[in-house]
Design an enzyme around this catalytic site. Sequence first.
Site, mmCIF file in Angstrom:
data_model
loop_
_atom_site.group_PDB
_atom_site.id
_atom_site.type_symbol
_atom_site.label_atom_id
_atom_site.label_comp_id
_atom_site.label_asym_id
_atom_site.label_seq_id
_atom_site.Cartn_x
_atom_site.Cartn_y
_atom_site.Cartn_z
ATOM 1 N N GLU A 362 0.723 -1.222 0.258
ATOM 2 C CA GLU A 362 -0.102 -0.189 -0.049
ATOM 3 C C GLU A 362 0.771 1.136 -0.033
ATOM 4 O OE1 GLU A 362 -3.543 0.161 2.453
ATOM 5 O OE2 GLU A 362 -4.217 -1.550 1.909
ATOM 6 N N HIS A 639 -1.634 -1.694 10.432
ATOM 7 C CA HIS A 639 -1.427 -2.821 10.688
ATOM 8 C C HIS A 639 -0.128 -3.114 11.437
ATOM 9 C CE1 HIS A 639 -3.423 -5.106 6.740
ATOM 10 N NE2 HIS A 639 -3.691 -3.556 7.008
#
Length: 655
Positions: A362, A639
């Site tokens: 990402e 995350h």
Amino acid sequence: MVLYTTPFPNSCLSALHAVSWALIFPCYWLVDRLVASFIPTTYEKRQRADDPCYLQLFCTVLFTPVYLALLVAALPFAFLGFIFWSPLQSARRPYSYSRLEDKSPAGGAALLSEWKGTGAGKSFCFATANVCLLPDSLARLNNVFNTQARAKEIGQRIRNGAARPQIKIYIDSPTNTSISAASFSSLVSPQGSDGARAVPGSIKRTASVEYKGDGGRHPSDEAANGPASGEQADGSLEDSCIVRIGGEEGGRAQEADDPAPGSQARNGAGGTPKGQTPNHNQRDGDSGSLGSPSASRESLVKARAGQDSGGSGEPGSNSKLLYKTSVVKKAAARRRRHPDEAFDHEVSAFFPANLDFLCLQEVFDKRAAAKLKEQLHGYFEYILYDVGVYGCHGCCNFKCLNSGLFFASRYPVMDVAYHCYPNGCSFDALASKGALFLKVQVGSTPQDQRIVGYIACTHLHAPPEDSAIRCEQLDLLQDWLADFRKSTSSTSTANPEELVVFDVICGDLNFDNCSSDDKLEQQHSLFTRYKDPCRLGPGEEKPWAIGTLLDINGLYDEDVCTPDNLQKVLESEEGRREYLAFPTSKSPGAGQKGRKDLLKGNGRRIDYMLHAEEGLCPDWKAEVEEFSFITQLSGLTDHLPVAMRLMVSAGEEEA
């Protein structure tokens, strides 16, 4: 194989692309800012809690028409730029390769000469993280914001965490707990210049961003300060120190035995590294919050360079510290903190010391990727970024974003391949999610055979209901990896030119091993060919494994807004249930908070680190030595990064 250092094959296409993107960018930026202004994060909501309601309404009413007017004015230029930009994407290369040549003892060329594949084995450390560097309006959907500043901060924290010397401390007495076991590879024991003094009983703690090892020095820092005087070629980051501490005198440490000359660790200039985010002001007692880049104060020991080395103590000086390596018997040196497991595992506030390979997902925003690359080049010599395709390619849908994959390595990259998954749908189809395959050289034998390893970095389809799509992508991943190995392997099997010593797959697979809705992926054949260190079987995790997806609503809570706080929270079952994301049930029931009280397990682990035990060179084996869940990026992403250290050795060598 020739690696692509520019996205286009010639300067003419590059210039045309730059002009077309310059016409598009104002419209892109205005849309991003306009949408972002209507998606506040929980952090911003708390900051505005004391503001009068009419003030926020006034700002919205004032600036929205301005953004809309500018957007309308920019649309014709964006349309003109798009006419040129779109066909250019068919000639665009699928990645950009960057190398910042490092001639120091920690550089790639020097690392290759260190290991000849003989004698003791060698460990390699891998890490993966989803950093959520999307355009700001999209990032806010995950409750994170300020993508450009986060990119700098993420790169800085990773660089400073990985640049620490790898120190292992073993405590003989079970009652001597003065040294925290929270980060067994992040403790430094400073010694005097004579190398004969005892390990001090009191330890000065510091934040990870304040520590700058030689390998973590930013290129511009070296240009400003000049090389450290008297640097020796043997002072590389590969040096590690094992300190054995007894408990005979309470918290007082015993003197290390039999000093080994040449075991050194280096500490760079003090102060804040270049590239620190301007709007992050460091304050005492603030470790890793949004107001400070400090990542932790619990697990790292900062050596006082000027005091013991006899240096001038000036801020620009690079002092060196001698670390006395105690002679520990092999059985004691390999003693593990978890006798029931074949390797050490922990929740760590730092990225592992001597990190060799980094895989990120990402990293969609181009400007953020450039800032991240600039920061990481202070430690990693080889970087691949802007991976993916744009526009229309084959039968794929139109791609607005690249794959988001980003790879950094201390070792030379030999071959690269990228493939885009053709079966993406919904909003995931707008990004060219795929798999990046790399072949790296990590050494050479006395017979001039190259010692190589394979790494695959991927990001699978996100919507939770599309299990069949993810399984198809896992099938493609295995096929592409087999083709890549076949096309890049040496031709002769009788007398191979290369020795393959590891094969690793890492990335965000967007499914876990505890959800009943993910049974299809949990039983995929990938897990029969590659080993997951955290997994016992389909749907069954090891007791120590924890989830890697955070509950986005609690990202800025005081209990978890610093790496140390998040580390402590995740070490307790109650904390994990409060701040980790758990499987969502399709059946109606209680809310998120009430449902968590009924759940078992440790959260959704969707970020994976897999390694192959087969397909390596005969008589060679790769075993997991350490596995860690990392909290150093708290407040910067939703995350948890994960890291794995593999020990590679010849099969006949006994542990």
